[in-house]
Write a protein that holds these residues in place. Structure first.
Motif, PDB file in Angstrom:
ATOM      1  N   ASP A 201      -3.521 -11.893   0.607  1.00  0.00           N
ATOM      2  CA  ASP A 201      -2.838 -11.812  -0.687  1.00  0.00           C
ATOM      3  C   ASP A 201      -3.076 -13.167  -1.335  1.00  0.00           C
ATOM      4  N   LEU A 202      -4.055 -13.236  -2.224  1.00  0.00           N
ATOM      5  CA  LEU A 202      -4.566 -14.531  -2.680  1.00  0.00           C
ATOM      6  C   LEU A 202      -3.633 -15.217  -3.689  1.00  0.00           C
ATOM      7  N   PRO A 203      -3.398 -16.513  -3.492  1.00  0.00           N
ATOM      8  CA  PRO A 203      -2.641 -17.273  -4.498  1.00  0.00           C
ATOM      9  C   PRO A 203      -3.456 -17.376  -5.776  1.00  0.00           C
ATOM     10  N   VAL A 204      -2.785 -17.229  -6.895  1.00  0.00           N
ATOM     11  CA  VAL A 204      -3.477 -17.224  -8.184  1.00  0.00           C
ATOM     12  C   VAL A 204      -3.221 -18.544  -8.903  1.00  0.00           C
ATOM     13  N   GLY A 205      -4.298 -19.118  -9.450  1.00  0.00           N
ATOM     14  CA  GLY A 205      -4.148 -20.374 -10.182  1.00  0.00           C
ATOM     15  C   GLY A 205      -5.392 -21.219 -10.054  1.00  0.00           C
ATOM     16  N   TYR A 206      -5.287 -22.435 -10.558  1.00  0.00           N
ATOM     17  CA  TYR A 206      -6.436 -23.343 -10.532  1.00  0.00           C
ATOM     18  C   TYR A 206      -6.442 -24.169  -9.258  1.00  0.00           C
ATOM     19  N   TYR A 207      -7.640 -24.378  -8.718  1.00  0.00           N
ATOM     20  CA  TYR A 207      -7.809 -25.212  -7.530  1.00  0.00           C
ATOM     21  C   TYR A 207      -8.067 -26.641  -7.989  1.00  0.00           C
ATOM     22  N   PRO A 208      -7.259 -27.618  -7.516  1.00  0.00           N
ATOM     23  CA  PRO A 208      -7.316 -28.965  -8.096  1.00  0.00           C
ATOM     24  C   PRO A 208      -8.442 -29.872  -7.606  1.00  0.00           C
ATOM     25  N   VAL A 209      -9.064 -29.542  -6.450  1.00  0.00           N
ATOM     26  CA  VAL A 209     -10.049 -30.469  -5.862  1.00  0.00           C
ATOM     27  C   VAL A 209     -11.457 -30.056  -6.286  1.00  0.00           C
ATOM     28  N   ASP A 210     -11.898 -30.595  -7.433  1.00  0.00           N
ATOM     29  CA  ASP A 210     -13.185 -30.173  -8.000  1.00  0.00           C
ATOM     30  C   ASP A 210     -14.365 -30.482  -7.084  1.00  0.00           C
ATOM     31  N   ASP A 211     -14.273 -31.560  -6.292  1.00  0.00           N
ATOM     32  CA  ASP A 211     -15.373 -31.912  -5.370  1.00  0.00           C
ATOM     33  C   ASP A 211     -15.583 -30.817  -4.324  1.00  0.00           C
ATOM     34  N   ASN A 212     -14.493 -30.232  -3.822  1.00  0.00           N
ATOM     35  CA  ASN A 212     -14.601 -29.135  -2.855  1.00  0.00           C
ATOM     36  C   ASN A 212     -15.162 -27.876  -3.508  1.00  0.00           C
ATOM     37  N   ALA A 213     -14.765 -27.659  -4.763  1.00  0.00           N
ATOM     38  CA  ALA A 213     -15.195 -26.448  -5.481  1.00  0.00           C
ATOM     39  C   ALA A 213     -16.678 -26.492  -5.845  1.00  0.00           C
ATOM     40  N   ALA A 214     -17.250 -27.691  -5.886  1.00  0.00           N
ATOM     41  CA  ALA A 214     -18.612 -27.876  -6.410  1.00  0.00           C
ATOM     42  C   ALA A 214     -19.666 -27.062  -5.660  1.00  0.00           C
ATOM     43  N   LYS A 215     -19.437 -26.801  -4.369  1.00  0.00           N
ATOM     44  CA  LYS A 215     -20.449 -26.103  -3.557  1.00  0.00           C
ATOM     45  C   LYS A 215     -20.405 -24.580  -3.722  1.00  0.00           C
ATOM     46  N   PHE A 216     -19.429 -24.075  -4.473  1.00  0.00           N
ATOM     47  CA  PHE A 216     -19.264 -22.623  -4.596  1.00  0.00           C
ATOM     48  C   PHE A 216     -19.925 -22.079  -5.863  1.00  0.00           C
ATOM     49  N   GLU A 217     -20.509 -20.903  -5.734  1.00  0.00           N
ATOM     50  CA  GLU A 217     -21.134 -20.257  -6.888  1.00  0.00           C
ATOM     51  C   GLU A 217     -20.098 -19.765  -7.900  1.00  0.00           C
ATOM     52  N   THR A 218     -18.880 -19.519  -7.444  1.00  0.00           N
ATOM     53  CA  THR A 218     -17.830 -19.007  -8.333  1.00  0.00           C
ATOM     54  C   THR A 218     -17.052 -20.120  -9.043  1.00  0.00           C
ATOM     55  N   LYS A 219     -17.503 -21.361  -8.869  1.00  0.00           N
ATOM     56  CA  LYS A 219     -16.810 -22.481  -9.534  1.00  0.00           C
ATOM     57  C   LYS A 219     -16.942 -22.353 -11.053  1.00  0.00           C
ATOM     58  N   ALA A 220     -15.977 -22.942 -11.755  1.00  0.00           N
ATOM     59  CA  ALA A 220     -16.015 -22.923 -13.224  1.00  0.00           C
ATOM     60  C   ALA A 220     -17.091 -23.873 -13.724  1.00  0.00           C
ATOM     61  N   ASP A 221     -17.679 -23.556 -14.872  1.00  0.00           N
ATOM     62  CA  ASP A 221     -18.677 -24.448 -15.474  1.00  0.00           C
ATOM     63  C   ASP A 221     -18.020 -25.736 -15.955  1.00  0.00           C
ATOM     64  N   GLU A 222     -16.784 -25.617 -16.418  1.00  0.00           N
ATOM     65  CA  GLU A 222     -16.024 -26.789 -16.872  1.00  0.00           C
ATOM     66  C   GLU A 222     -14.588 -26.678 -16.381  1.00  0.00           C
ATOM     67  N   GLY A 223     -14.000 -27.831 -16.065  1.00  0.00           N
ATOM     68  CA  GLY A 223     -12.594 -27.849 -15.646  1.00  0.00           C
ATOM     69  C   GLY A 223     -12.395 -27.270 -14.251  1.00  0.00           C
ATOM     70  N   HIS A 224     -11.122 -27.018 -13.924  1.00  0.00           N
ATOM     71  CA  HIS A 224     -10.788 -26.496 -12.593  1.00  0.00           C
ATOM     72  C   HIS A 224     -11.214 -25.039 -12.442  1.00  0.00           C
ATOM     73  N   SER A 225     -11.550 -24.685 -11.201  1.00  0.00           N
ATOM     74  CA  SER A 225     -11.944 -23.310 -10.871  1.00  0.00           C
ATOM     75  C   SER A 225     -10.725 -22.514 -10.415  1.00  0.00           C
ATOM     76  N   TYR A 226     -10.847 -21.188 -10.475  1.00  0.00           N
ATOM     77  CA  TYR A 226      -9.774 -20.329  -9.961  1.00  0.00           C
ATOM     78  C   TYR A 226      -9.780 -20.352  -8.440  1.00  0.00           C
TER      79      TYR A 226
END
Length: 339
Positions: A201-226
């Motif tokens: 049951d996934l938590p909904v919202g923005y993920y704050p650690v952009d460095d961790n998100a960088a390796k994912f294809e689903t990351k946002a182009d700008e700002g925080h990713s979901y």
């Protein structure tokens, strides 16, 4: 004594023990409940640096002996503890993303998994919940599968909230389930491998650690990713070939500003096998409505279902319609997940 009275007694005694521990340890009620359940599973009061004190230990031992004298079935035991968790979340004013997943959602998710497992002939599964929270979803899911069939289930859970990891672990111990619990950020690298199924049951919202998100294809182009997009990608990447992910997500997941990135990743890496809106009566508003999405990782015997299972799941209280839904799931699974 009636079954309802026995469940009430169990709840009341666990509540008394947790309240006493909360005062003795100056902790949150949730931490005290987790320690209470651990003590019950271990059969003794855990003492560290003189806390709880001798008087409290004696009171707790008396309460624990009364709790052990209450005779509950596995189902009743889980229901009683679930009420204790609801009490903990109310007292500690837990944020919405960390609230316990209702049993009905675990029941529906287990029904879908049962039909896939039956169609594929799989009896042994390694299962993970990457956002385990209180553990209620995973434990309900496992309990329902065990009631429905003869499965050998190895379970693990991940959460970035240490209190909730402790609660989930102690909950599983009292329920006599073997659960490996990991306190870590689910979007960081996982230690655990060889996973066949995921339920979350996934938590909904923005993920704050952009460095961790960088390796994912689903990351946002700008700002925080979901966070829920990243967790879907992370989970499916960590499954074995042909592995199944059953995710509880916002119903509008494919209609947001970041939906294109999620859809593009899905096309290349997973098969979208089902999108089912959960019964509306489970949610306070249409905006809060959630759905179950079933994904299957490419590889092995996996293939795109000839028909993606779609629609709205009827309420479990509507016996005739819900039985029709079960039959629909059975047909879908037997046509698309043969072993």
């Amino acid at each position: 004594m009636s079954e309802d009275n026995e469940m009430q007694d169990y709840y009341d005694l666990v509540n008394q023990a947790s309240t006493l521990l909360q005062k003795s340890l100056s902790s949150t009620y949730t931490d005290a409940l987790a320690e209470t359940l651990t003590n019950l599973a271990d059969g003794k009061v855990y003492v560290e640096n003189g806390a709880p004190d001798e008087k409290s230990v004696a009171e707790l031992e008396k309460l624990y002996s009364q709790i052990k004298a209450v005779n509950l079935s596995q189902l009743q035991l889980k229901q009683a503890i679930t009420v204790n968790i609801i009490q903990a979340q109310r007292l500690d004013k837990v944020e919405v993303n960390k609230l316990m997943t209702p049993d009905t959602i675990g029941l529906i998710a287990s029904l879908i998994a049962f039909e896939i497992l039956t169609a594929s002939g799989q009896k042994k599964i390694n299962l993970i919940d990457p956002t385990i929270g209180t553990g209620n979803l995973l434990i309900e899911f496992i309990d329902q599968l065990n009631l429905a069939g003869d499965f050998e289930i190895n379970a693990a859970g991940i959460d970035n909230d240490e209190t909730l990891v402790g609660l989930a672990k102690s909950f599983s111990e009292v329920m006599n389930l073997n659960l490996d619990a990991y306190h870590q950020d689910g979007i960081a690298e996982w230690e655990i491998t060889d996973i066949d199924y995921a339920i979350a049951d996934l938590p909904v919202g923005y993920y704050p650690v952009d460095d961790n998100a960088a390796k994912f294809e689903t990351k946002a182009d700008e700002g925080h990713s979901y966070a829920h997009h990243l967790l879907i990608e992370q989970t499916m990447n960590n499954l074995n070939d042909g592995g199944i992910g059953i995710f509880i997500v916002p119903s509008a997941i494919f209609q947001t500003d970041q939906a294109k990135k999620l859809s593009a990743w899905m096309v290349s890496n997973v098969y979208l096998q089902a999108v089912l809106d959960l019964p509306g009566n489970l949610f306070a508003s249409k905006e809060a409505q959630k759905a179950i999405v079933v994904l299957q990782k490419h590889g092995g015997k996996a293939q795109q279902a000839s028909n993606v299972l779609m629609g709205t799941i009827p309420g479990t209280d509507n016996v005739k319609e819900f039985e029709g839904f079960r039959n629909q799931v059975r047909d879908w699974a037997s046509n698309n997940f043969k072993g």
